[in-house]
Design a protein around this motif. Structure first.
Motif, PDB file in Angstrom:
ATOM      1  N   LEU A 265       1.039  -1.267  -0.038  1.00 25.90           N
ATOM      2  CA  LEU A 265      -0.077  -0.015   0.005  1.00 25.90           C
ATOM      3  C   LEU A 265       0.813   1.302  -0.102  1.00 25.90           C
ATOM      4  O   LEU A 265       1.878   1.554   0.937  1.00 25.90           O
ATOM      5  CB  LEU A 265      -0.929   0.156   1.184  1.00 25.90           C
ATOM      6  N   TYR A 266       0.670   2.386  -1.024  1.00 26.39           N
ATOM      7  CA  TYR A 266       1.431   3.351  -1.245  1.00 26.39           C
ATOM      8  C   TYR A 266       0.510   4.388  -0.681  1.00 26.39           C
ATOM      9  O   TYR A 266      -0.513   4.725  -1.179  1.00 26.39           O
ATOM     10  CB  TYR A 266       1.776   3.396  -2.633  1.00 26.39           C
ATOM     11  N   VAL A 267       1.074   5.243   0.251  1.00 26.78           N
ATOM     12  CA  VAL A 267       0.132   6.472   0.913  1.00 26.78           C
ATOM     13  C   VAL A 267       1.031   7.822   0.518  1.00 26.78           C
ATOM     14  O   VAL A 267       2.168   7.884   1.100  1.00 26.78           O
ATOM     15  CB  VAL A 267       0.284   6.239   2.217  1.00 26.78           C
ATOM     16  N   THR A 268       0.343   8.854   0.155  1.00 28.32           N
ATOM     17  CA  THR A 268       0.744  10.196  -0.213  1.00 28.32           C
ATOM     18  C   THR A 268       0.412  10.986   0.854  1.00 28.32           C
ATOM     19  O   THR A 268      -0.385  10.514   1.630  1.00 28.32           O
ATOM     20  CB  THR A 268       0.358  10.629  -1.641  1.00 28.32           C
ATOM     21  N   SER A 269       1.209  12.251   1.147  1.00 31.52           N
ATOM     22  CA  SER A 269       0.833  13.000   2.275  1.00 31.52           C
ATOM     23  C   SER A 269       1.097  14.271   1.868  1.00 31.52           C
ATOM     24  O   SER A 269       1.706  14.632   0.814  1.00 31.52           O
ATOM     25  CB  SER A 269       1.751  12.714   3.622  1.00 31.52           C
ATOM     26  N   ALA A 270       0.552  15.495   2.545  1.00 34.93           N
ATOM     27  CA  ALA A 270       1.042  16.803   2.293  1.00 34.93           C
ATOM     28  C   ALA A 270       1.390  17.530   3.686  1.00 34.93           C
ATOM     29  O   ALA A 270       1.024  17.195   4.845  1.00 34.93           O
ATOM     30  CB  ALA A 270      -0.540  17.174   1.998  1.00 34.93           C
ATOM     31  N   PHE A 271       1.952  18.713   3.503  1.00 35.22           N
ATOM     32  CA  PHE A 271       2.090  19.746   4.527  1.00 35.22           C
ATOM     33  C   PHE A 271       1.458  20.758   4.286  1.00 35.22           C
ATOM     34  O   PHE A 271       1.716  21.617   3.446  1.00 35.22           O
ATOM     35  CB  PHE A 271       3.722  19.962   4.363  1.00 35.22           C
ATOM     36  N   VAL A 272       0.576  20.942   5.112  1.00 32.90           N
ATOM     37  CA  VAL A 272      -0.377  22.110   5.103  1.00 32.90           C
ATOM     38  C   VAL A 272      -0.854  22.451   6.295  1.00 32.90           C
ATOM     39  O   VAL A 272      -0.907  21.478   7.341  1.00 32.90           O
ATOM     40  CB  VAL A 272      -1.630  21.654   4.365  1.00 32.90           C
ATOM     41  N   LYS A 273      -0.950  23.476   6.774  1.00 30.92           N
ATOM     42  CA  LYS A 273      -0.745  24.099   8.218  1.00 30.92           C
ATOM     43  C   LYS A 273      -2.100  23.569   9.026  1.00 30.92           C
ATOM     44  O   LYS A 273      -2.005  22.970  10.081  1.00 30.92           O
ATOM     45  CB  LYS A 273      -1.159  25.816   8.151  1.00 30.92           C
ATOM     46  N   MET A 274      -3.319  23.588   8.123  1.00 32.91           N
ATOM     47  CA  MET A 274      -4.340  23.008   9.022  1.00 32.91           C
ATOM     48  C   MET A 274      -4.059  21.574   9.494  1.00 32.91           C
ATOM     49  O   MET A 274      -5.160  20.827  10.363  1.00 32.91           O
ATOM     50  CB  MET A 274      -5.564  22.932   7.992  1.00 32.91           C
ATOM     51  N   PHE A 275      -3.208  20.720   8.542  1.00 33.09           N
ATOM     52  CA  PHE A 275      -3.081  19.428   9.176  1.00 33.09           C
ATOM     53  C   PHE A 275      -2.006  19.281  10.318  1.00 33.09           C
ATOM     54  O   PHE A 275      -1.912  18.000  10.761  1.00 33.09           O
ATOM     55  CB  PHE A 275      -2.540  18.534   7.856  1.00 33.09           C
ATOM     56  N   GLY A 276      -1.393  20.340  10.718  1.00 32.39           N
ATOM     57  CA  GLY A 276      -0.653  20.301  11.731  1.00 32.39           C
ATOM     58  C   GLY A 276       0.819  20.487  11.167  1.00 32.39           C
ATOM     59  O   GLY A 276       1.235  19.754  10.369  1.00 32.39           O
ATOM     60  N   GLN A 277       1.829  20.973  11.969  1.00 36.03           N
ATOM     61  CA  GLN A 277       3.012  21.528  11.830  1.00 36.03           C
ATOM     62  C   GLN A 277       3.804  20.504  12.507  1.00 36.03           C
ATOM     63  O   GLN A 277       4.720  20.643  13.250  1.00 36.03           O
ATOM     64  CB  GLN A 277       3.182  22.858  12.060  1.00 36.03           C
ATOM     65  N   GLU A 278       3.814  19.241  12.184  1.00 36.76           N
ATOM     66  CA  GLU A 278       4.402  18.196  13.036  1.00 36.76           C
ATOM     67  C   GLU A 278       5.651  17.698  12.238  1.00 36.76           C
ATOM     68  O   GLU A 278       6.096  16.427  12.520  1.00 36.76           O
ATOM     69  CB  GLU A 278       3.380  16.910  13.233  1.00 36.76           C
ATOM     70  N   ALA A 279       6.278  18.299  11.482  1.00 34.13           N
ATOM     71  CA  ALA A 279       7.387  18.131  10.633  1.00 34.13           C
ATOM     72  C   ALA A 279       8.544  17.444  11.630  1.00 34.13           C
ATOM     73  O   ALA A 279       8.985  18.016  12.585  1.00 34.13           O
ATOM     74  CB  ALA A 279       8.044  19.139   9.780  1.00 34.13           C
ATOM     75  N   CYS A 280       9.247  16.390  11.199  1.00 33.00           N
ATOM     76  CA  CYS A 280      10.569  16.239  11.828  1.00 33.00           C
ATOM     77  C   CYS A 280      11.486  15.504  10.633  1.00 33.00           C
ATOM     78  O   CYS A 280      11.087  15.274   9.615  1.00 33.00           O
ATOM     79  CB  CYS A 280      10.239  14.720  12.602  1.00 33.00           C
TER      80      CYS A 280
END
Length: 306
Positions: A265-280
């Motif tokens: 299963l391949y899963v894409t994601s996004a960096f958008v403010k409303m989704f949370g700034q949980e970058a690491c």
């Protein structure tokens, strides 16, 4: 079950990845970066991610192979042919002439077994999806020289999948948190008997909102839960939540099965403010993930035949 990072953005990059499609002929994962206006092709044999920058005004929303060669990409109201090696785009069709009360652009979509392209819409000029007015979008089908409005009163069109016999089309309307079901006639391309197959909880802490989805060979739906960082598996006949997969980012946008045995299963994601700034550093939003050991598999997605 194992979740691994397949690709991740360069430091500081802000990506909105969408529309994953497994290309069987090349054993590659296709997807688009909406904010970066780019098409990606990750090759399983070489573990390389080729990127084609698209010279377009509006963001791309999906990419599928074309039977005659190349790919089909949607951007704004336009469906275009993409020649990969040169990056050139040639407009094929447009939904510009379809009557609508608001200005819309194409969003997520897929092809059925006859090669028709199905794609829904979203408002063109709204960046905050919480501001989208209800019931102003629609679902279209596209063939050469023919575009049909197939369903209306949609708020934010997203993922879709057909049952193996193509008698049912499942289709996501994100804002009301609904996965709709339609009876589908593959010969005529007509929809009927619209109903709500699954309804997400109003408390978005649990599952967020439904975004892209895929279906396995047993008829179970795997739904990207944007805002919650999950992919959830449902039995659409009973509505039962069978399992969830947790990811280290909140913006899980879509998913598809792929791999040599169609069991990854391949899963894409996004960096958008409303989704949370949980970058690491290890797993930043805007990464692509691969899930193995699910004990489920899918069928190859269809290509555009026109």
């Amino acid at each position: 079950m194992s979740v691994t990072v397949l690709t991740k953005p360069q430091s500081g990059a802000s990506l909105f990845l969408e529309g994953p499609h497994w290309e069987v002929s090349t054993q590659s994962l296709l997807y688009v970066d909406m904010t970066g206006k780019a098409a990606h092709r990750w090759n399983a044999a070489t573990n390389t991610d080729e990127v084609v920058k698209l010279d377009i005004e509006h963001r791309p929303s999906l990419i599928v192979p074309r039977q005659s060669g190349g790919y089909v990409v949607t951007h704004g109201t336009t469906i275009s042919h993409l020649e990969w090696s040169s990056g050139s785009l040639t407009a094929l069709e447009s939904i510009e002439g379809i009557e609508s009360d608001v200005k819309v652009i194409l969003n997520d979509g897929k092809c059925d077994s006859t090669g028709r392209l199905w794609a829904g819409t979203m408002p063109a000029d709204i960046l905050d999806i919480s501001q989208i007015s209800p019931n102003e979008g629609f679902l279209t089908s596209v063939t050469k020289d023919t575009i049909r409005k197939q369903a209306d009163k949609i708020t934010l069109s997203n993922g879709m999948a057909w049952t193996a016999d193509e008698r049912i089309l499942y289709f996501v309307d994100t804002i009301p948190g609904e996965i709709l079901a339609f009876d589908f006639d593959v010969t005529t391309g007509q929809l009927s008997n619209r109903r709500v197959a699954l309804k997400f909880p109003s408390d978005k802490q649990a599952l967020g909102m439904p975004d892209g989805l895929t279906i396995d060979t047993e008829g179970k739906l795997w739904v990207a839960c944007v805002g919650a960082g999950k992919v959830a598996c449902f039995d659409p006949q009973t509505g039962e939540l069978l399992t969830t997969i947790q990811f280290p980012v909140k913006g899980t946008t879509s998913c598809c099965f792929g791999g040599q045995n169609m069991d990854e299963l391949y899963v894409t994601s996004a960096f958008v403010k409303m989704f949370g700034q949980e970058a690491c550093e290890e797993t930043p939003p805007g990464s692509v993930f691969k899930v193995t050991g699910l004990g489920a598999r899918g069928s190859p997605d269809h290509v555009y035949r026109y």
